[in-house]
Design an enzyme around this catalytic site. Structure first.
Site, short mmCIF file in Angstrom:
data_model
loop_
_atom_site.label_atom_id
_atom_site.label_comp_id
_atom_site.label_asym_id
_atom_site.label_seq_id
_atom_site.Cartn_x
_atom_site.Cartn_y
_atom_site.Cartn_z
N HIS A 205 -8.55 -1.89 -60.14
CA HIS A 205 -7.38 -1.52 -60.64
C HIS A 205 -7.12 -1.98 -62.00
O HIS A 205 -6.49 -0.96 -62.65
CB HIS A 205 -6.25 -2.11 -59.66
CG HIS A 205 -6.45 -1.45 -58.37
ND1 HIS A 205 -5.77 -0.06 -58.10
CD2 HIS A 205 -7.07 -1.72 -57.23
CE1 HIS A 205 -6.16 0.11 -57.09
NE2 HIS A 205 -6.91 -0.52 -56.30
N GLU A 450 -11.32 8.58 -47.55
CA GLU A 450 -11.68 7.50 -48.55
C GLU A 450 -12.48 6.55 -47.49
O GLU A 450 -12.99 5.43 -47.95
CB GLU A 450 -10.67 6.87 -49.43
CG GLU A 450 -9.40 6.42 -48.48
CD GLU A 450 -8.17 5.83 -49.42
OE1 GLU A 450 -8.58 5.58 -50.58
OE2 GLU A 450 -6.99 5.70 -48.97
N ASP A 474 -12.57 4.11 -52.97
CA ASP A 474 -12.90 3.67 -51.87
C ASP A 474 -14.09 4.00 -51.02
O ASP A 474 -14.76 3.74 -50.39
CB ASP A 474 -11.55 3.52 -51.07
CG ASP A 474 -10.41 2.43 -51.35
OD1 ASP A 474 -11.23 1.31 -51.71
OD2 ASP A 474 -9.37 2.68 -51.63
N CYS A 521 -8.62 12.53 -56.05
CA CYS A 521 -7.70 11.81 -56.95
C CYS A 521 -8.36 10.51 -57.08
O CYS A 521 -7.76 9.50 -57.65
CB CYS A 521 -6.39 11.46 -56.26
SG CYS A 521 -6.32 10.95 -54.54
C1 PEP Z 1 -9.30 5.98 -54.16
O1 PEP Z 1 -9.55 5.17 -53.27
O2 PEP Z 1 -10.07 6.62 -54.63
C2 PEP Z 1 -7.88 6.10 -54.33
C3 PEP Z 1 -7.58 7.18 -55.17
O3 PEP Z 1 -6.94 5.24 -54.20
P1 PEP Z 1 -6.90 3.82 -54.78
O4 PEP Z 1 -7.45 3.70 -56.06
O5 PEP Z 1 -5.39 3.60 -55.09
O6 PEP Z 1 -7.37 2.77 -53.88
MG MG Z 2 -8.13 4.01 -52.16
#
Ligand code: PEP
Ligand code: MG
Length: 589
Positions: A205, A450, A474, A521
């Site tokens: 993150h 994911e 993920d 995404c």
């Molecule tokens: C992902 O896992 O690719 C995703 C877009 O969700 P996050 O990064 O919020 O886990």
């Molecule tokens: Mg995710």
């Protein structure tokens, strides 16, 4: 890794540290080194109890004045940030006003005839131990607050400056051990221009936040990088994956020239904001943005984002002790829907758990031996349906103001989608009955793919979903068993692993067969090197941090769909990871 021949902490000599360049660009400015650990307390006996208690009381006063001043300056931050920081600072102010911590330390000074630092250290540890023993997640989360206040008091007693994320000087570069998703919400992007941390992987993150704010960032640094001096000149080279403390005059000139060139390239790219994302042979692609904090909206519009493909609602739950109410969520969501001026906004329901923790949800999260495989995201929302209902109601109300979609995180089975759809329907009817404005029809309900199990059962999930969103961050983590935020295994976190590519291909095929839209995404979609492959595999909709939108658009406009499809077919015929990497990295249209 360091070079330059000087021990950490020396000034006058250039020191280079290499790491993972996770957000490109060059930043040059003074280092702001965040030391959040509590300094070691000296221990000695005293005879003047009252004098020592007065010294402790003076430190408490000093911290109170600091916190009040911070609260005043927080008021000038953008709306949501101001609110979050104020709540946190108020909790800390309450903790130094005659609290157990303060009473405990004062008593310890008198009982043990020890110095104030030793008494404080005891008090913090004792209270933290008592909280821990209660085995209650909500109370356990308060340990952080006790420790943060203890840290401030200790620094005041020792006359050491307190360095926190909420007081970065304007134009500074943050160097820290790590930055949690909750810390992210405390950082005001107008204040700092770059970032370096010891912990964090390319799809964690901190990296996502840095990219989404367009901040050059290098993660996975040697801890010695934090032993520099506050305010020391620092270069962050997010493109080359290195930071340079105290650069020599020649290095500085070189990087200033690179920064100017990068700025010129950015200005040229900005001209593409209004151009369509279309291939040379006429295939149109939709480019939307991922949003974490509502203050990103203006930048998303400026970069030509065609709506929000992923609104991570968990950020509304961070840095606060209590859950956000339905109304609070609605206000934040409505603001974004209105600001997007008719472009669709995709709200993902709460994805708390794993590395994304929020105190406000603490009471619902039991202890987990392995949080990444524990009670996370949709699993929590369905176990505690009142959380999901409040979100559904807030999202549906916001949907009365403009087009929306709802997205479910970490889905494993079709049953989870069906249960969520039932709650969405019930919430919709309930709102109608109460005379509250809702969209004319139920919005599309989509599924994040994911988890490898979800990708492998994409057919059955497509049958119950209105759209798919590929969460590659993920998906890669769970397929190759590499923690996305762990710098120690970051080199093994490979979006081009053939197993990952097969799961992506399989999911796209299932969406195509069922006739539902699919977007990507995850961070893989934000890297222009992967654009030809993803396009060739069938992706026509991408969502990413706004700072990557124009680079991906530029790439799309250079590609032909036929060429991209041939490229994808060639890549999918390979099983050798290195061969795949070579093919992808060297592809030219
Ligand atoms: C992902 O896992 O690719 C995703 C877009 O969700 P996050 O990064 O919020 O886990
Ligand atoms: Mg995710």
């Amino acid at each position: 890794m360091t070079t330059g021949g000087a021990g950490a902490g020396n000034t006058g000599v250039e020191r280079i540290f290499t790491g993972l360049g996770v957000s490109s660009g060059i930043a040059i400015g003074p280092a702001y080194i965040v030391q959040l650990d509590r300094p070691k307390a000296p221990v000695f006996s005293i005879t003047d109890v009252e004098g020592e208690q007065a010294r402790f009381a003076a430190a408490v006063d000093e911290v109170r004045i600091d916190l009040e001043a911070l609260k005043d300056s927080a008021a000038a931050l953008p709306d949501t940030a101001a609110e979050e920081i104020t709540l946190l600072l108020e909790a800390h102010l309450a903790m130094i006003s005659g609290s157990r911590l303060i009473r405990f330390a004062l008593k310890k000074i008198a009982d043990d005839k020890c110095n104030a630092e030793a008494a404080l250290d005891h008090a913090v540890r004792d209270i933290a131990d008592q909280f821990r023993a209660l085995k209650d997640n909500y109370i356990a989360a308060r340990i952080d607050d006790v420790e943060a206040v203890g840290n401030r008091l200790m620094r005041a007693l020792l006359k050491l400056p307190y360095m926190a994320l909420d007081s970065v000087p304007v134009g500074g570069i943050v160097l820290a051990k790590e930055i949690s998703p909750a810390d992210t919400a405390l950082l005001d992007p107008r204040r700092f221009i770059g970032l370096g941390t010891v912990h964090g992987g390319a799809a964690g993150h901190t990296a996502i936040m840095a990219r989404s704010l367009g901040l050059p960032a290098v993660l996975g640094l040697d801890p010695a990088a934090l032993e520099g001096h506050q305010g020391e000149m620092l270069i962050v080279d997010g493109t080359g994956g290195r930071i340079i403390l105290n650069p020599a005059a020649e290095t500085l000139r070189d990087y200033e020239a690179r920064r100017t060139a990068a700025e010129a390239a950015r200005t040229a790219l900005a001209k593409l904001a209004t151009a369509p994302a279309v291939t040379t042979d006429g295939t149109e692609v939709i480019l939307r943005a991922n949003l974490e904090i509502p203050r990103e909206v203006d930048a998303i519009l400026a970069a030509g984002g065609q709506g929000i493909g992923l609104f991570r609602t968990e950020f509304l739950y961070m840095n606060r002790a209590t859950l956000p109410t339905e109304d609070e969520q609605f206000e934040a969501m409505a603001g974004v829907v209105r600001a997007m001026q008719g472009a669709p906004v995709t709200f993902r329901t709460l994805d708390i758990g794993g590395d994304k923790l929020a105190k406000s949800v603490g009471e619902y999260l039991g202890e987990s031996v392995n949080p990444a495989l524990g009670l996370r995201a949709i699993r929590l929302s369905l176990k505690e349906p009142h959380l999901l209902r409040a979100q559904m109601r807030a999202i549906l109300r916001a949907g009365a103001l403009g087009p929306i979609r709802i997205l479910l995180p970490m889905v494993t089975t079709a049953d989870e989608v069906e249960q969520s759809r039932k709650i969405m329907r019930e919430s919709y009817k309930e709102l109608q009955k109460q005379g509250v404005q809702v969209p004319p029809q139920l919005p599309p309900l989509g599924t994040m793919i994911e988890i490898p199990a979800a990708a492998l059962s994409a057919d059955s999930l497509a049958a119950v979903s209105d759209f798919f969103a590929l969460g590659t961050n993920d998906l890669i983590q769970y397929t190759v068993a590499i923690d996305r935020g762990d710098d120690q295994v970051a080199a093994l976190y490979n979006p081009l692993n053939p197993a990952v590519l097969r799961l992506i291909e399989f999911t796209i095929e299932a969406a195509r067969r069922t006739g539902i839209p699919i977007c990507i995404c995850g961070e893989m979609g934000a890297d222009p090197r992967y654009t030809p492959l993803l396009l060739g595999l069938g992706i026509r909709e991408f969502s990413m941090g706004f700072s990557s939108l124009l680079r991906v658009k530029e790439r799309i406009r250079q590609l032909s769909l036929t060429g991209a499809e041939e490229h994808a077919a060639e890549v999918m015929n390979q099983y050798e990871p290195q061969r795949i990497t070579d093919l992808v990295h060297r592809y030219t249209p």
